[in-house]
Design an enzyme around this catalytic site. Structure first.
Site, mmCIF file in Angstrom:
data_model
loop_
_atom_site.group_PDB
_atom_site.id
_atom_site.type_symbol
_atom_site.label_atom_id
_atom_site.label_comp_id
_atom_site.label_asym_id
_atom_site.label_seq_id
_atom_site.Cartn_x
_atom_site.Cartn_y
_atom_site.Cartn_z
ATOM 1 N N GLY A 180 -56.911 -168.360 -57.324
ATOM 2 C CA GLY A 180 -56.662 -167.168 -58.140
ATOM 3 C C GLY A 180 -57.846 -166.236 -58.251
ATOM 4 O O GLY A 180 -57.712 -165.122 -58.743
ATOM 5 N N CYS A 233 -24.033 -162.306 -52.780
ATOM 6 C CA CYS A 233 -24.277 -161.527 -51.570
ATOM 7 C C CYS A 233 -22.928 -161.157 -50.947
ATOM 8 O O CYS A 233 -22.064 -162.016 -50.734
ATOM 9 C CB CYS A 233 -25.118 -162.335 -50.579
ATOM 10 S SG CYS A 233 -25.300 -161.531 -48.978
ATOM 11 N N CYS A 269 -22.903 -163.080 -47.306
ATOM 12 C CA CYS A 269 -22.855 -164.531 -47.158
ATOM 13 C C CYS A 269 -22.424 -165.244 -48.436
ATOM 14 O O CYS A 269 -22.317 -166.470 -48.454
ATOM 15 C CB CYS A 269 -24.194 -165.071 -46.689
ATOM 16 S SG CYS A 269 -25.446 -165.100 -47.985
ATOM 17 N N CYS A 307 -28.250 -160.162 -49.530
ATOM 18 C CA CYS A 307 -29.502 -160.907 -49.567
ATOM 19 C C CYS A 307 -30.636 -160.032 -49.054
ATOM 20 O O CYS A 307 -30.505 -159.365 -48.032
ATOM 21 C CB CYS A 307 -29.428 -162.135 -48.650
ATOM 22 S SG CYS A 307 -28.381 -163.442 -49.269
ATOM 23 N N CYS A 365 -29.820 -165.090 -45.119
ATOM 24 C CA CYS A 365 -28.448 -164.603 -45.084
ATOM 25 C C CYS A 365 -27.802 -164.956 -43.736
ATOM 26 O O CYS A 365 -26.698 -165.483 -43.672
ATOM 27 C CB CYS A 365 -28.445 -163.088 -45.294
ATOM 28 S SG CYS A 365 -26.852 -162.436 -45.789
#
Lengths: 256, 306, 224
Positions: B50, B259, B262, B284, B290
C-alpha cells in the site's frame, strides 16, 4: 492544582534576528494567558514554537499529559506531537481560512478531529457536530453548508468548535478576533470565555488588542523585540504598568 | 513474486528480444537498467503493502493517461514465456487494450490471450476480472492519481507525512461528506482501502464492486502511475479493507439487473444506450467472462438487442 | 481580617519625562471582621489607589497588605486571583464587562466563579436585582446599554452576590437616588452583620455616617 504547561528559556532566532529569547512561564488548567506586543515583537513566533509549528532553537516546553506524565514537547518525535495536536492541543488561527477546510461542510470540519482519533460512527459524529454548532451559536440547519458560505464571525466560531470538539486541554489562539467586526468580536469573546470556564481549558492567546486581554486573560505577558518585558495579573499590568514599553503600549491604546 | 525476484537479478537474455521481431527495441521496449530500477521499486512496494514508492517514470510512446505507468510495470515484469492479457474497463477489444497488447507483441514477442485463466500477466484499466485470479498471476493496474488524499489535502509534503504518521481521519471526512450529501457513501469508484491495517490506498478507478476481490487475492497486484511517478502493490493474501463507518458499512454496488447476453447475476454490468429513445441494455463489463458463459450455454433475456 | 502595614506606592511614568509621582507612604491600619471603615481625604490623595492596591489591581512598592493569611503585596498572580474569587469583593466606580452579555449572567458570574452553582447564583442575582430596582425587563439585556445609575447598581449587585469576607466599595452610592441609596446602605449593613470587613470611599457624609464605624484619613499617608 499544578501547571499543565511549563516553558523554560524558550528561544528562536532567524539568523541574526531574534524571534523570541529566553521566554519562561507556566500555565494552569482553566487559566487564560494573554501575550501582547506590537507586530514583530515575537509573540506569534513564540506561539508557533509552543505549538510545535516552528522548531525552537533552545529551551523546553513541558506539557503534562492526561496520565500525569510531564513531557518536553520540543524533544518529542513528530508523530507524538501531531497526535497531541489532534487531541490535547488545539490551535485557533487568526484567519479562519487557515484553520478550516473551506471545501468541506461545517459538519465535516467539526467531525474531522473526531474521525482523526478513531471515531467511526457517522450518527455519533453528526450528533456531536450538531451540538457543537449550537454551542457556538450557529444554526444546526447549516451543518451541511460549506464555511465559504459563512460570515467571518461564523467561520471563526466554526473554527473554535472544530478545535474544541475533542476537549483539548490547551488551546493556542493567534489573534482570534483579529479580522472581525467589533460587533462580532464581543460575541466571540463572550463565547470563548464561557467555554473556557465551562471546560476548564488552559488558553494561551496572542493579540495586540489590549481590550481582548482585559476581557479574557487572567494573566498576561508583554513582549518586545522577542523578550518578555513585563508579566503579571492582566488588570494589574494594564492599570499599573511598570515597564517603560508597557506604559507606552497602554497609554497608546484608544479609549472608547 | 519469484518471477520478479529472478528478473531483478539477471533479466531475460537479450537473445529473446532479438527473436521478438528482430527490431531495434530491447525486450519489452524498456532498457534493462530502467527495468531494474522499476523492479526495485516493485520489490519495495511489495515489501510495504500500500505504500507509494516513487520511481523514475520514463517517457513511453503513448500519451499520459493511456496507461504509461501500467505499461512500464508490465514491461519490467514480462518474461519471454509470459502470456499477456490487457483489458480496458473489462474489455479486451477496446482501443486502449488492443494497442497495449500489440505494443508488447511487437516489442516482447510474448503470447497474448483474452482468457483470464490463461494469462500470467494481466494489465488492466478500471476493472478486476470476474474470474478469480490464482497464484502465479500478476495483475497490473493503470493508475491516474495514486494519492487517495489528494483532493482533500493538496500538499504532497503533507500527504506523505499523513501516510507516515497514519493520520487518516481526513479520508473518513470524505466519506462523511458523501453520506451527509447523498444519504449513503456515494463514492462508486476509486473507493479508498486500507491495506494490511496500515496504508490507505487508492485502488485506481475500479468500481467499488471490485474492491472485495483485492482482499486476500492469490495473485500479485501491482499499481503503476506514470505521470505521477509512483508504484505501489498488494502482495498475495493481503488484507484489504474498504473504509467505512460502523453505521454505514461498505457495500459493493452493481446494477440491479442481469446481463442481457449471458444472464450473469454476479458480474459487474455496463449500461449500454441502444438508441435515441433511451432503450438501455445491461451487459457484462468483463467481455471474457461473458463470452465464457455464452460458450457454456448460458443465455440472457437479450430482448431485441441483437 | 485585613491588615495594612507600612505601605508605599509611587508611580514612575517613563513616557512623561520620567516623572516620579509619590502616592502613599507608611500607610498603616487594620480592619476587623464586621467593621466598616471609610477612607477619607481630598480628591487625589490616594483613596482609590489604596483600594486598588488592596484588590491587587495596583502594585505596592513595599509594605504589606495581609488578608486571611495572604500578603497581597508579595502574592503571586494566582494567589491574588484566588483571593478575588472567594475573599475580596470590589465595587469599582465603573462597570467593566463584555458587551452583549445579559445582565443576569453578568451579576451571577462572581458567585459561580467563587464555586457556587449556577441555579443558586441566578436566584441570588434575581433577588438583588429586584432589591436595587433593576426592572426585570432589562435582565436579558447587556448592562452596557443602561443608564449610569443602572450600571452602577449592576456593579453593586456583582459585588454583593457572593458573601465576600472583605468588601471594597469605591463610591457605591455616587449617582443613586435616595431609595436605591437606602437599599445599598441596607446591603452594607447586612454585610457587616454577617462579618464582612468593609472598606469604603463615600463622598456623601450622610452615607458615611450611616455605615462607617471609623474613618481613615488617607491624606495622612500622603507621599513624602
Amino acid at each position: 492544582m499544578t501547571d499543565i504547561l511549563r516553558v523554560n528559556g524558550l528561544s528562536k532566532s532567524y539568523g541574526n534576528q531574534i524571534g523570541c529569547a529566553d521566554v519562561c512561564f507556566d500555565v494552569y488548567p482553566g487559566e487564560v494567558l494573554g501575550i501582547v506586543g506590537e507586530s514583530g515583537s515575537g509573540k506569534t513566533t513564540l506561539l508557533r514554537c509552543l505549538a510545535g509549528h516552528l522548531e525552537a532553537d533552545g529551551g523546553s516546553v513541558e506539557f503534562v499529559l492526561r496520565d500525569g506524565v510531564r513531557r518536553d514537547t520540543l524533544t518529542m518525535d513528530e508523530a507524538e506531537r501531531r497526535q497531541l495536536g489532534r487531541t490535547d492541543w488545539a490551535f485557533v488561527h487568526q484567519n479562519p481560512r487557515d484553520g478550516l477546510r473551506m471545501a468541506i461542510s461545517a459538519g465535516g470540519n467539526i467531525g474531522e478531529r473526531l474521525m482523526a482519533i478513531g471515531d467511526r460512527h457517522y450518527g455519533n459524529i453528526r450528533a456531536t457536530a450538531t451540538s457543537w454548532l449550537e454551542r457556538v451559536e450557529i444554526d444546526p440547519a447549516r451543518i451541511d453548508d460549506r464555511p465559504s458560505t459563512f460570515s467571518g464571525g461564523m467561520q471563526q466560531r466554526l473554527q473554535i468548535a472544530r478545535n474544541l470538539v475533542t476537549a483539548p486541554r490547551l488551546v493556542f489562539m493567534d489573534e482570534p478576533t483579529g479580522g472581525l467586526d467589533v460587533s462580532v468580536q464581543a460575541r466571540l469573546l463572550d463565547l470563548l470565555r464561557g467555554l473556557v470556564a465551562e471546560l476548564g481549558i488552559a488558553v494561551i492567546i496572542v493579540t495586540h488588542d489590549l481590550a481582548v486581554v482585559r476581557m479574557l486573560a487572567d494573566r498576561m505577558m508583554v513582549m518586545r523585540r522577542g523578550k518578555v518585558v513585563e508579566s503579571g495579573l492582566a488588570d494589574q499590568v494594564l492599570d499599573d504598568p511598570s515597564h517603560e514599553y508597557t506604559q507606552l503600549l497602554v497609554s497608546s491604546a484608544l479609549q472608547v | 513474486m519469484n518471477q520478479i525476484m529472478q528478473t531483478a537479478e539477471t533479466g531475460p537474455s537479450t537473445d529473446s528480444a532479438k527473436a521478438a521481431g528482430g527490431e531495434a527495441y530491447n525486450f519489452a521496449y524498456l532498457d534493462e537498467q530502467t527495468k531494474r530500477m522499476i523492479r526495485r521499486a516493485l520489490l519495495k512496494a511489495l515489501a510495504i503493502p500500500g505504500y507509494q514508492v516513487p520511481f523514475a517514470s520514463r517517457e513511453m510512446p503513448m500519451p499520459y493517461g493511456w496507461g504509461t505507468g501500467g505499461v512500464q510495470v508490465t514491461a519490467a515484469c514480462l518474461l519471454p514465456d509470459d502470456c499477456l492479457k490487457v483489458i480496458d474497463q473489462g474489455a479486451d477489444d477496446t482501443t486502449n487494450a488492443v494497442s497495449i497488447r500489440r505494443f508488447f507483441q511487437r516489442t516482447a514477442g510474448v503470447q497474448t490471450t483474452e482468457v483470464t485463466g490463461e494469462a500470467t500477466l494481466i494489465q488492466t484499466r478500471h476493472r478486476i476480472p470476474e474470474t478469480e485470479l490464482v497464484a502465479g498471476q500478476i495483475l497490473v493496474y493503470q493508475v491516474p492519481i495514486p494519492e487517495p488524499l489528494r483532493f482533500l489535502e493538496p500538499r504532497e509534503t503533507e500527504t506523505r507525512k499523513m501516510h507516515a504518521l497514519e493520520e487518516y481521519g481526513l479520508m473518513h471526512v470524505k466519506l462523511y461528506e458523501d453520506i451527509s450529501q447523498h444519504g449513503h457513501i456515494a463514492t462508486a469508484y476509486s473507493y479508498p482501502v486500507k491495506v494490511e491495517g496500515r496504508y490507505v490506498m487508492d485502488p485506481s478507478p475500479i468500481p467499488k464492486f471490485d474492491n472485495p476481490k483485492m482482499h486476500g487475492s492469490s495473485a500479485i497486484q501491482l499499481f503503476g502511475a506514470g505521470r505521477e511517478q509512483r508504484i505501489y502493490a498488494i502482495p498475495p493474501y493481503t488484507r484489504v479493507h474498504s473504509l467505512d463507518f460502523d453505521d454505514y458499512p461498505f457495500e459493493p454496488m452493481r446494477a440491479d439487473q442481469t446481463c442481457a447476453l449471458c444472464g450473469a447475476e454476479d458480474s459487474y454490468l455496463d449500461e449500454v444506450i441502444m438508441d435515441d429513445e433511451g432503450t438501455r441494455m445491461f451487459v457484462c463489463s468483463d467481455t471474457d467472462y461473458c463470452g465464457g458463459r455464452l460458450e457454456a450455454g448460458h443465455e440472457g433475456q437479450q430482448g431485441d438487442a441483437t | 481580617m485585613l491588615s495594612v502595614s507600612n505601605l508605599e506606592k509611587s508611580f514612575h511614568l517613563h513616557q512623561q519625562n520620567n516623572a516620579h509621582i509619590p502616592v502613599l507612604s507608611g500607610a498603616q491600619f487594620d480592619v476587623a471582621a464586621g467593621e466598616c471603615v471609610a477612607l477619607t481625604g481630598p480628591s487625589g490623595c490616594g483613596k482609590s489607589s489604596l483600594m486598588r492596591m488592596i484588590y491587587g489591581n495596583y502594585r505596592a512598592d513595599s509594605g504589606s497588605i495581609r488578608i486571611s493569611g495572604t500578603d497581597v503585596v508579595t502574592a503571586t498572580p494566582r494567589e491574588v486571583m484566588a483571593l478575588r474569587r472567594g475573599t475580596i469583593g470590589y465595587v469599582s466606580q465603573f462597570l467593566r464587562v463584555l458587551p452583549r452579555v445579559p445582565t443576569l449572567r453578568v451579576v451571577a458570574e462572581p458567585y459561580i466563579l467563587a464555586g457556587g452553582n449556577e441555579a443558586e447564583a441566578e436566584e441570588i442575582a434575581r433577588e438583588l436585582l429586584l432589591r436595587l430596582r433593576i426592572p426585570e425587563t432589562l435582565w436579558q439585556l447587556s448592562p452596557l446599554t443602561f443608564s449610569g445609575g443602572e450600571q452602577q447598581r449592576v456593579n453593586i449587585v456583582r459585588g454583593f452576590v457572593h458573601p465576600y469576607p472583605v468588601l471594597l466599595l469605591d463610591e457605591p452610592t455616587a449617582s443613586l437616588d435616595s431609595a436605591n441609596r437606602d437599599s445599598v446602605l441596607d446591603l452594607i449593613v447586612e454585610a457587616k452583620q454577617r462579618g464582612a470587613a468593609v472598606i469604603g470611599i463615600f463622598h456623601d457624609a450622610l452615607v458615611r455616617d450611616a455605615v462607617a464605624d471609623r474613618e481613615i484619613d488617607v491624606s495622612l499617608f500622603g507621599g513624602n
